[in-house]
Write a protein that holds these residues in place. Structure first.
Motif, PDB file in Angstrom:
ATOM      1  N   LEU A   1      14.434  -2.707  10.617  1.00 53.86           N
ATOM      2  CA  LEU A   1      15.375  -3.843  10.128  1.00 53.86           C
ATOM      3  C   LEU A   1      16.550  -4.597  10.859  1.00 53.86           C
ATOM      4  N   SER A   2      17.028  -3.345  11.740  1.00 53.16           N
ATOM      5  CA  SER A   2      18.002  -3.983  12.427  1.00 53.16           C
ATOM      6  C   SER A   2      17.523  -4.973  13.755  1.00 53.16           C
ATOM      7  N   GLN A   3      16.399  -5.020  13.893  1.00 52.16           N
ATOM      8  CA  GLN A   3      15.775  -6.182  14.797  1.00 52.16           C
ATOM      9  C   GLN A   3      15.943  -7.650  14.296  1.00 52.16           C
ATOM     10  N   TYR A   4      16.244  -7.581  12.855  1.00 55.64           N
ATOM     11  CA  TYR A   4      16.499  -8.825  12.258  1.00 55.64           C
ATOM     12  C   TYR A   4      17.636  -9.109  11.954  1.00 55.64           C
ATOM     13  N   ILE A   5      18.723  -8.246  11.738  1.00 55.99           N
ATOM     14  CA  ILE A   5      20.102  -8.460  11.259  1.00 55.99           C
ATOM     15  C   ILE A   5      20.777  -7.140  12.001  1.00 55.99           C
ATOM     16  N   ALA A   6      21.942  -7.613  12.483  1.00 51.54           N
ATOM     17  CA  ALA A   6      22.782  -6.500  13.064  1.00 51.54           C
ATOM     18  C   ALA A   6      23.026  -5.249  12.051  1.00 51.54           C
ATOM     19  N   PRO A   7      22.837  -3.967  12.755  1.00 50.25           N
ATOM     20  CA  PRO A   7      22.855  -2.781  11.625  1.00 50.25           C
ATOM     21  C   PRO A   7      24.272  -2.688  10.950  1.00 50.25           C
ATOM     22  N   ASP A   8      25.624  -3.364  11.413  1.00 47.86           N
ATOM     23  CA  ASP A   8      26.535  -3.071  10.756  1.00 47.86           C
ATOM     24  C   ASP A   8      26.495  -3.865   9.524  1.00 47.86           C
ATOM     25  N   LEU A   9      25.819  -4.982   9.323  1.00 50.58           N
ATOM     26  CA  LEU A   9      25.549  -5.817   8.320  1.00 50.58           C
ATOM     27  C   LEU A   9      24.744  -5.268   7.040  1.00 50.58           C
ATOM     28  N   ILE A  10      24.178  -4.132   7.216  1.00 49.55           N
ATOM     29  CA  ILE A  10      23.184  -3.433   6.465  1.00 49.55           C
ATOM     30  C   ILE A  10      23.685  -2.381   5.634  1.00 49.55           C
ATOM     31  N   HIS A  11      23.538  -2.350   4.569  1.00 45.91           N
ATOM     32  CA  HIS A  11      24.066  -1.390   3.403  1.00 45.91           C
ATOM     33  C   HIS A  11      22.997  -0.756   2.807  1.00 45.91           C
ATOM     34  N   VAL A  12      22.822   0.335   2.713  1.00 38.68           N
ATOM     35  CA  VAL A  12      21.613   1.101   1.980  1.00 38.68           C
ATOM     36  C   VAL A  12      22.142   2.321   1.104  1.00 38.68           C
ATOM     37  N   PHE A  13      21.367   2.335  -0.016  1.00 39.51           N
ATOM     38  CA  PHE A  13      21.500   3.540  -0.881  1.00 39.51           C
ATOM     39  C   PHE A  13      20.159   3.955  -1.266  1.00 39.51           C
ATOM     40  N   PRO A  14      20.022   5.143  -1.472  1.00 33.99           N
ATOM     41  CA  PRO A  14      18.655   5.730  -2.089  1.00 33.99           C
ATOM     42  C   PRO A  14      18.088   5.363  -3.316  1.00 33.99           C
ATOM     43  N   GLY A  15      16.921   5.071  -3.471  1.00 32.18           N
ATOM     44  CA  GLY A  15      16.241   5.212  -4.656  1.00 32.18           C
ATOM     45  C   GLY A  15      15.569   6.624  -4.903  1.00 32.18           C
ATOM     46  N   ASN A  16      14.456   6.717  -5.904  1.00 34.06           N
ATOM     47  CA  ASN A  16      13.889   8.129  -5.993  1.00 34.06           C
ATOM     48  C   ASN A  16      13.088   8.379  -5.017  1.00 34.06           C
ATOM     49  N   HIS A  17      12.340   7.520  -4.412  1.00 36.01           N
ATOM     50  CA  HIS A  17      11.326   7.702  -3.325  1.00 36.01           C
ATOM     51  C   HIS A  17      12.184   8.293  -2.075  1.00 36.01           C
ATOM     52  N   ASP A  18      13.323   8.003  -1.977  1.00 31.85           N
ATOM     53  CA  ASP A  18      14.088   8.511  -0.853  1.00 31.85           C
ATOM     54  C   ASP A  18      14.413   9.890  -0.782  1.00 31.85           C
TER      55      ASP A  18
END
Length: 274
Positions: free
Chosen positions: A57-74
């Motif tokens: 995903l960081s190939q498309y947008i800078a990693p510091d602009l990515i926010h992630v939290f888990p769902g059940n599959h995570d």
């Protein structure tokens, strides 16, 4: 300012299918984004696969602009009480971990958490609880480290739902001069479940209609159901932003699905109502 909210990426499955779902969104759109919020189900087996997914995903947008939290599959092939490890994986990749997190972008605030469910979608339903425990993969593939790595049970996830629900209510009650957008993995409204009612619906959604009507966030975006549903509850637009599995998603519709989670803070209704 533009923010892309995505749920149910299931990167490992798309990678195994030889398909890059992010490539469906034109490069010009990626360059205009101020943030991406991944609202759960980035990948199974997160200790191994989150790093690969976040780097891609960081190939498309800078990693510091990515926010992630888990769902059940995570939490599959992992443990439910492992958010500290997930936070470390995200941090190691330069990504923001957003579980129970308030993200402020421009004048807007985004309230993020997994949510889970209370299994009371249509009342205190013993059949719904039994069906979920017996049929949902969550209760086979997720462990509880604090419980000697036993398989989780409904009480574990219902307890997290209560914590996340209380956290959301507290944050929504705090004054904010701009728009508030709630982002959860699980669904907050019974009318957004597809098909005829079945007991397993209670593992996918909770009825948070009262919270939505009382606090009136501008929007509530969610995933988990893999069903492109949306409704207006009072003044709040509630929309599913699931991408889903590759065998559910033909190449010609991926861009359209990605755009369901695109929020433009400069547009009326943030461009959500189309």
């Amino acid at each position: 300012m533009k923010i892309l909210v995505l749920a149910d990426i299931h990167f490992d499955m798309w990678e195994a299918a030889g398909r890059d779902l992010f490539a469906a969104l034109p490069a010009a759109d990626w360059t205009q984004l101020n943030a991406v919020i991944v609202a759960g189900d980035l990948s199974n087996k997160p200790k191994v696969r989150w790093k690969t997914a976040l780097r891609h995903l960081s190939q498309y947008i800078a990693p510091d602009l990515i926010h992630v939290f888990p769902g059940n599959h995570d939490y599959y092939d992992f443990h439910l009480d492992g958010d500290d490890r997930l936070a470390q994986i995200a941090s190691d990749e330069g990504v923001q971990f957003a579980q129970q997190s308030v993200i402020e972008i421009g004048s807007a605030r985004f309230l993020c958490c997994t949510l889970w469910t209370d299994f009371a979608l249509r009342g205190d339903d013993i059949e719904a609880r039994s069906t979920a425990q017996n049929q949902m993969n969550d209760y086979r593939y997720i462990r509880h480290a604090g419980g000697r790595y036993r398989r989780i049970h409904l009480g574990d996830t219902a307890a997290i739902h209560a914590v996340h629900r209380k956290w959301l209510q507290a944050r929504l009650a705090e004054p904010h001069s701009g728009p508030t957008i709630v982002v959860t993995h699980h669904c907050p409204h019974p009318d957004l479940i597809a098909g005829n009612p079945v007991p397993l619906d209670a593992a996918y959604a909770s009825d948070l209609t009262g919270i939505i009507r009382s606090h009136r966030p501008a929007a509530w975006l969610y995933g988990h159901t893999h069903h492109p549903a949306e409704i207006q509850v009072g003044s709040t637009w509630v929309r599913n932003v699931s991408l889903g599995y590759p065998d559910q998603t033909s190449p010609d519709v991926v861009e359209t699905i990605l755009r369901r989670g695109l929020i433009d803070l400069s547009e009326p209704d943030f461009g959500i109502v189309r």
